[in-house]
Scaffold this active site. Structure first.
Site, PDB file in Angstrom:
ATOM      1  N   GLU A  53      13.815  82.701  13.929  1.00 53.38           N
ATOM      2  CA  GLU A  53      13.233  82.447  15.259  1.00 53.38           C
ATOM      3  C   GLU A  53      13.779  81.183  15.894  1.00 53.38           C
ATOM      4  OE1 GLU A  53       8.759  81.896  17.099  1.00 53.38           O
ATOM      5  OE2 GLU A  53       9.106  83.472  15.621  1.00 53.38           O
TER       6      GLU A  53
ATOM      7  N   TYR B 288       2.307  78.500   6.352  1.00 53.38           N
ATOM      8  CA  TYR B 288       2.382  79.029   7.714  1.00 53.38           C
ATOM      9  C   TYR B 288       1.106  78.715   8.485  1.00 53.38           C
ATOM     10  CZ  TYR B 288       3.229  82.421  11.466  1.00 53.38           C
ATOM     11  OH  TYR B 288       3.423  83.003  12.684  1.00 53.38           O
TER      12      TYR B 288
ATOM     13  N   ASP C 287       9.131  84.164  12.796  1.00 55.69           N
ATOM     14  CA  ASP C 287       7.833  83.758  12.252  1.00 55.69           C
ATOM     15  C   ASP C 287       7.024  84.971  11.827  1.00 55.69           C
ATOM     16  OD1 ASP C 287       8.473  81.156  12.662  1.00 55.69           O
ATOM     17  OD2 ASP C 287       6.972  80.753  14.200  1.00 55.69           O
TER      18      ASP C 287
END
Length: 847
Positions: A42, A362, A140
């Site tokens: 990303e 994350y 992501d």
């Protein structure tokens, strides 16, 4: 990592961790067959991290990508592709014309994002290369990452994906071990189909509702002259509706006076304080401390003054448990409460800790639990924590605090991501803000395994002439998890030990106060509201039960708040989020139009819930989008059919000055042509204020107006000779219209007169240095006439409550004095604090 990753078979994965870098690269590249593997991250930094894990020496860096013999690693820069603007879809949509609505394209054409066209060109050429047979989505791990990747492929390949095998790299953290593990468990395109469908639904639903709503409202508002762009959105406008509703509740709130009675007692030389209370008659449990009858308060004072009291005391243990691990919304809320960080700032920091520093997992997660097989990983991570928190991490390990409890380890409460925890990597070079968030995450990760904090609560009731006074205190006996946050067992009770069961009443007083309106939203309470679809729920378990029907997602809420600010619907005032006049106008009109799609938080929360079901394969994309199309058609129909004059009726306070007053959704109009908007300068005028303005043709000064930049100001409103409303601020000496004489100036003994905005001496009007000029409103609080007269007589005013600090925005109470013509604050003495007596607990925690 989430247990769902175990669905892939060993034949589809590669043991990167047990092979040299070059072999790992080849296996990652050939996971599904021969040819070159293209990995698309990303962001550039993620691409660089992937290359390091795959073996940097085997890669050559090119413009916008890295390449080895078997693998290419490139990247997006966020969204490289987006749905086209209406004007690029159809010629008819170039004009913002109500006649072209609703816009319901059969397909949603994609266009390149202008700022990143060059990188899209690079990625596009790599995708089209004939030797590239496998393409891995390394964006992501979430709905938006899925959308970014799919839109790039769809735009480049024009929907023809034959000849390319699609895989998904699902990373829960950015440590080398986690990246290698993700390569071992590459997901198939089929596994990601539901999440992709949910991502497309989100994008297309936002386009349909946002584009049609914004164009419809802009066309409506512009029909009155000019081009008044009116942005709205599927999530942001229902969120705004709740903020506006809270502000309306505040403005319509009528403060009610009440009293609290406090007494100072002496128990054989030990002083303590008690507050009058009575048990709630309905259940006998709730304690009522407010007295709404002034005579009753006076009766209690007279009855108890100087009288002896009888003491009853109970002591009972209690405990407090640590909260759950952080999801993104909870992290944002606590960071806003503790440090004043905006949701956007906290997300940015959490993303940097995950992506750049590899220090946390994350961040864009809605889970507060870990997988049930994660106990060994947790223990290993605790063993790698360094710095001041290391001793607590080791204590948790040494004392076997880490157990597989449902509060921490629960597969049923994990979707694609688990809670935010440290990775065990010791970050270097953190900024002060990053250090704060990282410490918060580490503290919670350690503390969640510690035992509860243990307290000893003491409740003392002193009965004087049948009236009861309560004194409460508690001692922290064992800090438990609070030790991780720097609290030990040295806290002391503020209740001295008893010597007998009688007390003398040393002093007793009644304190006057007023009920408070609902608080403004802060980003913390706004995030909580968004999480529970309009129902502010502080209890963790209740909030978890409702969070599936929230407004937006943890990953998007910060952006929604920022959009409200950038669109000038909301301004930040310290921590508070204040709606503007533009916000009130929008929500009032939408409500009158019956546009539930843009005002109902519950409905929007339901759509978010359905999109979550789509991602789990429990709801079809087709059914959801049909509902969105139907709702869009109905919204446009309501906007088109709305005319404000159709809402006209006679105001309930009509007539005024013998003239009828008519009311619509946004304004009042008199028979003789005076038009007054209900919201002026961000302030809602009450019926009483409208009547006063029409009667006297002026009102004020009134606090609470806001400039276009959000700054609060005080002003007088007048109706001028042209029957137009205008602001009047502090007058120049030569422009002052003097009114009633109110006293003499203590500086030069000249007369002091009331003016439109304040009180001035004759010497001020004559522009003499000794002139006195006092405002009617100070720090948002009107100064009563009797207070002005006391100041002019050289006396201190009564206590004035409700000043608001310009610096901290906090309310405070103060007396006023006048010294050399300047107003000074004189603060009341601090609340009586009985001396502390308990010795420090001998049972200190090792932490």
């Amino acid at each position: 990592m989430a247990t769902t990753t175990k669905k892939t078979t060993k034949t589809e994965t590669t043991k990167v961790a047990k092979t040299p870098a070059k072999t790992a690269t080849k296996k990652a590249a050939k996971a599904t067959g021969e040819g070159i593997t293209l990995i698309i991250a990303e962001k550039p930094s993620v691409a660089a991290d992937l290359v390091k894990v795959l073996g940097a020496k085997s890669f050559k860096k090119n413009n916008g990508y890295y390449e080895s013999d078997t693998t290419i690693v490139s990247h997006a820069i966020g969204h490289l592709v987006t749905i086209a603007d209406p004007k690029d879809i159809d010629e008819r949509y170039k004009a913002w014309d109500m006649k072209t609505l609703p816009m319901l394209p059969e397909k949603f054409p994609l266009v390149a994002t202008p700022a990143t066209k060059s990188q899209l060109s690079i990625v596009g050429k790599l995708i089209k290369r004939k030797d590239v047979t496998t393409i891995v989505n390394a964006c992501d791990a979430g709905r938006e990452g899925e959308l970014i990747f799919f839109y790039i492929l769809d735009y480049v390949l024009k929907g023809k994906f034959t000849g390319k095998t699609i895989k998904r790299l699902w990373m829960q953290s950015m440590t080398p071990a986690a990246i290698k593990d993700a390569f071992e468990h590459l997901r198939t395109a089929e596994e990601m189909e539901n999440l992709k469908d949910a991502a497309l639904c989100r994008s297309e639903a936002d386009w349909l509702v946002g584009m049609n709503g914004s164009r419809g409202l802009t066309a409506y508002n512009s029909s009155m002259g000019g081009f008044q762009i009116t942005p709205c959105g599927r999530v942001q406008t229902p969120t705004l509706a709740i903020i506006v509703k809270r502000e309306e509740d505040r403005q319509q709130f009528k403060p009610e006076k009440f009293w609290t009675v406090e007494a100072d007692f002496d128990n054989d030389g030990n002083a303590y304080q008690g507050k009058w209370f009575t048990a709630n008659k309905e259940d006998g449990k709730d304690r009522v401390k407010q007295i709404f009858d002034g005579k009753k308060a006076e009766e209690i004072l007279a009855k108890c003054k100087g009288k002896p009291g009888k003491i009853e005391e109970t002591t009972a243990p209690s405990q407090q448990k640590c909260g759950q691990l952080y999801d993104l919304t909870t992290l944002q809320r606590e960071a806003n409460n503790r440090f004043g960080f905006s949701a956007k700032t906290t997300l940015s920091i959490a993303q940097a800790l995950y992506e750049r520093h590899k220090a946390t997992t994350y961040p864009r997660t809605d889970s507060r639990c870990l997988p049930e097989d994660y106990v060994p990983t947790v223990k290993a991570t605790l063993g790698r924590i360094e710095g001041p928190l290391q001793k607590f991490a080791l204590e948790a390990l040494d004392n076997s605090y880490v157990k597989r409890t449902p509060k921490v380890f629960d597969n049923t409460k994990i979707s694609d991501h688990f809670a935010i925890i440290p990775t065990g990597v010791s970050p270097k070079g953190l900024t002060e803000a990053e250090e704060k968030i990282y410490t918060m995450i580490c503290q919670r990760f350690i503390a969640v395994f510690f035992p509860p904090a243990q307290y000893l609560n003491t409740t003392r009731v002193t009965t004087v002439e049948g009236e009861t006074f309560i004194t409460e205190g508690k001692i922290l006996v064992d800090p438990g998890f609070k030790a991780v946050y720097g609290k030990d067992s040295d806290e002391e009770s503020n209740i001295p030990k008893l010597k007998g069961d009688t007390a003398k009443t040393l002093d007793i007083r009644a304190n006057e106060d007023f009920t408070k309106p609902p608080a403004h939203y802060t980003e913390s309470t706004l995030l909580s509201m968004m999480e529970s679809a309009g129902k502010l729920v502080e209890d963790d378990e209740l909030r978890d039960a409702m969070k599936e029907r929230g407004l937006g997602t943890p990953a998007t809420r910060a952006a929604i708040i920022e959009k409200l600010v950038s669109d000038k619907y909301v301004v930040r005032d310290g921590k508070e989020m204040i709606p503007t006049a533009k916000a009130f106008d929008l929500i009032k009109v939408l409500s009158a139009m019956n546009c539930e799609a843009l005002t109902s938080p519950e409905l929007t929360g339901e759509w978010e819930y359905k999109m979550d079901l789509i991602s789990k394969g429990k709801e079809s994309r087709e059914n959801f989008m049909k509902g969105i199309v139907d709702m869009t058609k109905n919204m446009v129909k309501n906007i088109k059919g709305f005319k404000e004059e159709n809402t006209t009726g006679e105001a309930k306070f009509s007539p005024v000055n013998g003239k009828k007053v008519f009311e619509t959704v946004s304004r009042y109009t008199t028979e003789d042509g005076i038009v007054i908007r209900k919201m002026i300068g961000g302030k809602h005028l009450s019926d009483e204020e409208i009547v006063e303005l029409l009667t006297k043709r002026k009102i004020g000064p009134l606090p609470g107006f806001r400039s276009k930049r959000g700054a609060e100001f005080t002003a007088v409103l007048i109706i001028n000779d042209q029957n137009k409303i205008e602001f009047k601020f502090e007058e120049k000496p030569e422009e002052i219209e003097i009114g009633e004489k109110v006293g003499k100036s203590p500086i030069d003994n000249t007369d002091v007169f009331e003016t439109l905005t304040g009180y001035v001496s004759q010497s001020y009007i004559d522009k003499k240095p000794s002139g006195l000029n006092l405002p009617k409103v100070l720090l948002g609080k009107e100064i009563p006439m009797e207070a002005i007269q006391k100041l002019l007589a050289g006396e201190k005013t009564e206590l004035i409550k409700g000043f608001r600090s310009n610096k901290t925005r906090r309310l405070f109470d103060a007396y006023l004095t006048l010294e050399k013509g300047k107003l000074k604050f004189d603060f009341p003495p601090r609340e009586f604090k009985p001396r502390r007596f308990f010795k420090k607990s001998a049972a200190k925690s090792e932490g």
